[in-house]
Design a protein around this motif. Structure first.
Motif, PDB file in Angstrom:
ATOM      1  N   GLN A  46       0.834  -1.203   0.000  1.00  0.00           N
ATOM      2  CA  GLN A  46       0.000   0.000   0.000  1.00  0.00           C
ATOM      3  C   GLN A  46       0.865   1.248   0.000  1.00  0.00           C
ATOM      4  OE1 GLN A  46      -2.726  -1.557   3.402  1.00  0.00           O
ATOM      5  NE2 GLN A  46      -3.614   0.343   2.682  1.00  0.00           N
ATOM      6  N   GLN A  47       1.864   1.277   0.863  1.00  0.00           N
ATOM      7  CA  GLN A  47       2.739   2.441   0.951  1.00  0.00           C
ATOM      8  C   GLN A  47       3.510   2.642  -0.344  1.00  0.00           C
ATOM      9  OE1 GLN A  47       5.164   1.799   4.410  1.00  0.00           O
ATOM     10  NE2 GLN A  47       3.557   2.451   5.809  1.00  0.00           N
ATOM     11  N   LYS A  48       3.992   1.571  -0.932  1.00  0.00           N
ATOM     12  CA  LYS A  48       4.818   1.673  -2.139  1.00  0.00           C
ATOM     13  C   LYS A  48       4.024   2.144  -3.344  1.00  0.00           C
ATOM     14  CE  LYS A  48       8.965   0.225  -2.927  1.00  0.00           C
ATOM     15  NZ  LYS A  48      10.238   0.828  -2.872  1.00  0.00           N
ATOM     16  N   ILE A  49       2.791   1.624  -3.504  1.00  0.00           N
ATOM     17  CA  ILE A  49       2.051   1.936  -4.726  1.00  0.00           C
ATOM     18  C   ILE A  49       0.929   2.947  -4.516  1.00  0.00           C
ATOM     19  CG2 ILE A  49       2.670  -0.280  -5.755  1.00  0.00           C
ATOM     20  CD1 ILE A  49      -0.153  -1.268  -5.266  1.00  0.00           C
ATOM     21  N   GLY A  50       0.692   3.348  -3.269  1.00  0.00           N
ATOM     22  CA  GLY A  50      -0.275   4.401  -2.993  1.00  0.00           C
ATOM     23  C   GLY A  50      -1.727   4.013  -3.213  1.00  0.00           C
ATOM     24  N   LYS A  51      -2.060   2.778  -2.894  1.00  0.00           N
ATOM     25  CA  LYS A  51      -3.449   2.315  -3.018  1.00  0.00           C
ATOM     26  C   LYS A  51      -3.921   1.787  -1.670  1.00  0.00           C
ATOM     27  CE  LYS A  51      -3.288   1.012  -7.889  1.00  0.00           C
ATOM     28  NZ  LYS A  51      -4.302   1.868  -8.458  1.00  0.00           N
ATOM     29  N   GLY A  52      -5.231   1.719  -1.507  1.00  0.00           N
ATOM     30  CA  GLY A  52      -5.812   1.174  -0.285  1.00  0.00           C
ATOM     31  C   GLY A  52      -5.706  -0.337  -0.234  1.00  0.00           C
ATOM     32  N   LYS A  53      -5.930  -0.895   0.946  1.00  0.00           N
ATOM     33  CA  LYS A  53      -5.804  -2.339   1.152  1.00  0.00           C
ATOM     34  C   LYS A  53      -6.679  -3.127   0.187  1.00  0.00           C
ATOM     35  CE  LYS A  53      -5.901  -5.780   4.827  1.00  0.00           C
ATOM     36  NZ  LYS A  53      -6.036  -5.986   6.275  1.00  0.00           N
ATOM     37  N   HIS A  54      -7.935  -2.746   0.067  1.00  0.00           N
ATOM     38  CA  HIS A  54      -8.855  -3.457  -0.825  1.00  0.00           C
ATOM     39  C   HIS A  54      -8.385  -3.362  -2.275  1.00  0.00           C
ATOM     40  CE1 HIS A  54     -12.550  -5.162  -2.369  1.00  0.00           C
ATOM     41  NE2 HIS A  54     -12.657  -4.128  -3.185  1.00  0.00           N
ATOM     42  N   GLU A  55      -7.919  -2.182  -2.659  1.00  0.00           N
ATOM     43  CA  GLU A  55      -7.426  -1.989  -4.029  1.00  0.00           C
ATOM     44  C   GLU A  55      -6.219  -2.880  -4.311  1.00  0.00           C
ATOM     45  OE1 GLU A  55      -7.879   2.416  -5.591  1.00  0.00           O
ATOM     46  OE2 GLU A  55      -7.046   2.365  -3.552  1.00  0.00           O
ATOM     47  N   VAL A  56      -5.304  -2.968  -3.340  1.00  0.00           N
ATOM     48  CA  VAL A  56      -4.109  -3.793  -3.511  1.00  0.00           C
ATOM     49  C   VAL A  56      -4.505  -5.250  -3.677  1.00  0.00           C
ATOM     50  CG1 VAL A  56      -1.992  -4.636  -2.406  1.00  0.00           C
ATOM     51  CG2 VAL A  56      -2.543  -2.204  -2.320  1.00  0.00           C
ATOM     52  N   LYS A  57      -5.379  -5.736  -2.785  1.00  0.00           N
ATOM     53  CA  LYS A  57      -5.806  -7.137  -2.846  1.00  0.00           C
ATOM     54  C   LYS A  57      -6.525  -7.427  -4.163  1.00  0.00           C
ATOM     55  CE  LYS A  57      -6.127  -8.450   1.957  1.00  0.00           C
ATOM     56  NZ  LYS A  57      -6.994  -9.078   2.964  1.00  0.00           N
ATOM     57  N   SER A  58      -7.401  -6.544  -4.579  1.00  0.00           N
ATOM     58  CA  SER A  58      -8.136  -6.739  -5.839  1.00  0.00           C
ATOM     59  C   SER A  58      -7.193  -6.741  -7.019  1.00  0.00           C
ATOM     60  CB  SER A  58      -9.194  -5.647  -6.019  1.00  0.00           C
ATOM     61  OG  SER A  58     -10.181  -5.751  -5.046  1.00  0.00           O
ATOM     62  N   TRP A  59      -6.208  -5.837  -6.997  1.00  0.00           N
ATOM     63  CA  TRP A  59      -5.245  -5.758  -8.091  1.00  0.00           C
ATOM     64  C   TRP A  59      -4.447  -7.060  -8.185  1.00  0.00           C
ATOM     65  CZ3 TRP A  59       0.291  -4.694  -7.347  1.00  0.00           C
ATOM     66  CH2 TRP A  59       0.978  -4.600  -8.568  1.00  0.00           C
ATOM     67  N   ILE A  60      -3.953  -7.557  -7.045  1.00  0.00           N
ATOM     68  CA  ILE A  60      -3.178  -8.803  -7.056  1.00  0.00           C
ATOM     69  C   ILE A  60      -4.043  -9.951  -7.557  1.00  0.00           C
ATOM     70  CG2 ILE A  60      -1.967 -10.492  -5.624  1.00  0.00           C
ATOM     71  CD1 ILE A  60      -1.123  -8.093  -3.832  1.00  0.00           C
ATOM     72  N   ASP A  61      -5.277 -10.022  -7.086  1.00  0.00           N
ATOM     73  CA  ASP A  61      -6.184 -11.093  -7.525  1.00  0.00           C
ATOM     74  C   ASP A  61      -6.469 -11.044  -9.013  1.00  0.00           C
ATOM     75  OD1 ASP A  61      -6.284 -12.071  -4.951  1.00  0.00           O
ATOM     76  OD2 ASP A  61      -8.225 -11.164  -4.483  1.00  0.00           O
ATOM     77  N   SER A  62      -6.369  -9.850  -9.595  1.00  0.00           N
ATOM     78  CA  SER A  62      -6.691  -9.710 -11.028  1.00  0.00           C
ATOM     79  C   SER A  62      -5.532 -10.095 -11.949  1.00  0.00           C
ATOM     80  CB  SER A  62      -7.106  -8.275 -11.313  1.00  0.00           C
ATOM     81  OG  SER A  62      -5.978  -7.413 -11.310  1.00  0.00           O
ATOM     82  N   LEU A  63      -4.345 -10.273 -11.374  1.00  0.00           N
ATOM     83  CA  LEU A  63      -3.169 -10.556 -12.210  1.00  0.00           C
ATOM     84  C   LEU A  63      -3.145 -11.975 -12.738  1.00  0.00           C
ATOM     85  CD1 LEU A  63      -0.458  -8.700 -10.128  1.00  0.00           C
ATOM     86  CD2 LEU A  63      -1.559  -7.919 -12.204  1.00  0.00           C
TER      87      LEU A  63
END
Length: 63
Positions: A46-63
């Protein structure tokens, strides 16, 4: 889903590569996951890419 589940599916290295492509400043250390430390790992991302927790998890799941 978290790193363990991706490893079980055998595509964690592919996902890490996609994460690095999307955010070139992510290092291997940023993508290192210690079992039982998912919240800390997500927080670091979250700190590195500037997104919220839910956004980070959703992004990883979408890869």
């Amino acid at each position: 889903m978290h790193e363990q589940e991706y490893r079980a599916r055998g595509n964690w290295n592919e996902i890490k590569g996609k994460m690095k492509q999307a955010y070139g400043d992510l290092s291997d250390d940023d993508l290192a996951y210690d079992e039982g430390q998912e919240d800390e790992w997500i927080g670091k991302l979250q700190q590195k890419i500037g997104k919220g927790k839910h956004e980070v998890k959703s992004w990883i799941d979408s890869l």
